[in-house]
Design an enzyme around this catalytic site. Sequence first.
Site, PDB file in Angstrom:
ATOM      1  N   LYS A   1       2.260  48.338  16.668  1.00 36.05           N
ATOM      2  CA  LYS A   1       3.427  47.832  15.926  1.00 36.05           C
ATOM      3  C   LYS A   1       4.332  48.975  15.462  1.00 36.05           C
ATOM      4  CE  LYS A   1       0.888  45.833  12.731  1.00 36.05           C
ATOM      5  NZ  LYS A   1      -0.475  46.255  13.142  1.00 36.05           N
TER       6      LYS A   1
ATOM      7  N   ARG B   1       0.436  39.826   5.845  1.00 37.15           N
ATOM      8  CA  ARG B   1      -0.932  39.957   6.344  1.00 37.15           C
ATOM      9  C   ARG B   1      -1.826  38.829   5.868  1.00 37.15           C
ATOM     10  NH1 ARG B   1      -0.832  45.694   7.240  1.00 37.15           N
ATOM     11  NH2 ARG B   1      -2.686  46.486   8.247  1.00 37.15           N
TER      12      ARG B   1
ATOM     13  N   ARG C   1      -6.366  58.257  16.996  1.00 35.44           N
ATOM     14  CA  ARG C   1      -5.029  58.334  16.402  1.00 35.44           C
ATOM     15  C   ARG C   1      -4.864  59.547  15.494  1.00 35.44           C
ATOM     16  NH1 ARG C   1      -2.156  53.145  13.730  1.00 35.44           N
ATOM     17  NH2 ARG C   1      -3.652  53.326  12.032  1.00 35.44           N
TER      18      ARG C   1
ATOM     19  N   ARG D   1      -6.001  59.683   9.416  1.00 40.52           N
ATOM     20  CA  ARG D   1      -5.973  58.833   8.220  1.00 40.52           C
ATOM     21  C   ARG D   1      -7.387  58.527   7.754  1.00 40.52           C
ATOM     22  NH1 ARG D   1      -1.922  53.941   9.619  1.00 40.52           N
ATOM     23  NH2 ARG D   1      -3.620  52.836   8.595  1.00 40.52           N
TER      24      ARG D   1
ATOM     25  N   ARG E   1     -11.582  46.931   8.865  1.00 41.52           N
ATOM     26  CA  ARG E   1     -10.177  46.514   8.979  1.00 41.52           C
ATOM     27  C   ARG E   1     -10.013  45.449  10.053  1.00 41.52           C
ATOM     28  NH1 ARG E   1      -7.773  51.953  10.292  1.00 41.52           N
ATOM     29  NH2 ARG E   1      -5.773  50.947  10.632  1.00 41.52           N
TER      30      ARG E   1
HETATM   31  P1  ADP Z   1      -2.849  49.317  10.251  1.00 38.86           P
HETATM   32  O1  ADP Z   1      -1.867  48.299  10.726  1.00 38.86           O
HETATM   33  O2  ADP Z   1      -3.039  50.436  11.213  1.00 38.86           O
HETATM   34  O3  ADP Z   1      -4.119  48.768   9.707  1.00 38.86           O
HETATM   35  P2  ADP Z   1      -1.161  49.903   7.950  1.00 38.86           P
HETATM   36  O4  ADP Z   1      -0.603  51.248   7.854  1.00 38.86           O
HETATM   37  O5  ADP Z   1      -0.263  48.769   8.258  1.00 38.86           O
HETATM   38  O6  ADP Z   1      -2.305  50.060   9.008  1.00 38.86           O
HETATM   39  O7  ADP Z   1      -1.955  49.527   6.601  1.00 38.86           O
HETATM   40  C1  ADP Z   1      -2.950  50.351   6.083  1.00 38.86           C
HETATM   41  C2  ADP Z   1      -3.640  49.645   4.922  1.00 38.86           C
HETATM   42  O8  ADP Z   1      -2.682  49.358   3.876  1.00 38.86           O
HETATM   43  C3  ADP Z   1      -4.266  48.286   5.240  1.00 38.86           C
HETATM   44  O9  ADP Z   1      -5.548  48.403   5.787  1.00 38.86           O
HETATM   45  C4  ADP Z   1      -4.258  47.633   3.858  1.00 38.86           C
HETATM   46  O10 ADP Z   1      -5.307  48.115   3.055  1.00 38.86           O
HETATM   47  C5  ADP Z   1      -2.966  48.114   3.231  1.00 38.86           C
HETATM   48  N1  ADP Z   1      -1.858  47.161   3.498  1.00 38.86           N
HETATM   49  C6  ADP Z   1      -0.768  47.394   4.280  1.00 38.86           C
HETATM   50  N2  ADP Z   1       0.028  46.300   4.318  1.00 38.86           N
HETATM   51  C7  ADP Z   1      -0.591  45.343   3.568  1.00 38.86           C
HETATM   52  C8  ADP Z   1      -0.303  43.988   3.239  1.00 38.86           C
HETATM   53  N3  ADP Z   1       0.796  43.369   3.695  1.00 38.86           N
HETATM   54  N4  ADP Z   1      -1.174  43.327   2.433  1.00 38.86           N
HETATM   55  C9  ADP Z   1      -2.251  43.919   1.952  1.00 38.86           C
HETATM   56  N5  ADP Z   1      -2.607  45.178   2.237  1.00 38.86           N
HETATM   57  C10 ADP Z   1      -1.793  45.901   3.037  1.00 38.86           C
END
Ligand code: ADP
Length: 204
Positions: free
Chosen positions: A13, A88, A122, A151, A162
């Site tokens: 994404k 999410r 990554r 990360r 996750r």
């Molecule tokens: P990825 O899509 O690679 O898991 P992101 O960078 O989008 O990583 O998100 C990293 C972390 O940030 C998630 O695992 C979560 O803990 C938190 N997070 C991000 N966006 C949300 C959301 N919309 N709701 C709840 N937690 C979120």
Amino acid sequence: MNLILLGAPGAGKGSQAARLKERYGIPHISTGDAFRSNIAKGTEIGLYAKSFIDKGLLVPDEVVLKIVAARLSEPDCEKGFILDGFPRTVAQAEALDKMTKVDCVINFSVDRETVMRRLTGRRSCSCGGTFHISKLTSDVCPICGKKLYIRDDDKPEVISERLNVYEKTTAPVAEYYKAKGLLFEVDASKELDEVYDEIVKRLG
Ligand code: ADP
Ligand code: ZN
């Protein structure tokens, strides 16, 4: 154009968002990046979010919604935006519907094995860039020259949590938008260029 990019961690994404942002001239809003920048700055939100993120769990809806609402009300979102990593949960999707209109939801579908391979390899940069180790020749960012890092939540134990959270809590968000006729599926196991072409063919 108000766009949402939906899909598992590692689906690509962020990489597509960076390209779509240039093409359509609309901001890329990544809730994950927003949290990471808060963590780096040591803000109260950052500290709170970190305790969930490091375990592979979602940050509670109230906190995420506050950040997104504030960001969407900024002037550069008037022409549209690309949301990446939000919504999410179905509750977040419902809350977003009260804030604004959604035009298209791109669902990045990809198998678990591909996602594992991408996430374990990554390397990330504080500029938002992400790269796969197989395509790197050094440990600095090809875009901005800063040192790349892994990360905390890209460690194997956290990745599987996750993915579990994604399947249980986020996958239903796709159904939510499908029922509204807004969902556009792309095969995100393909190469970046192919996925990009597919999206652009659809969006114009
Ligand atoms: P990825 O899509 O690679 O898991 P992101 O960078 O989008 O990583 O998100 C990293 C972390 O940030 C998630 O695992 C979560 O803990 C938190 N997070 C991000 N966006 C949300 C959301 N919309 N709701 C709840 N937690 C979120
Ligand atoms: Zn960089």
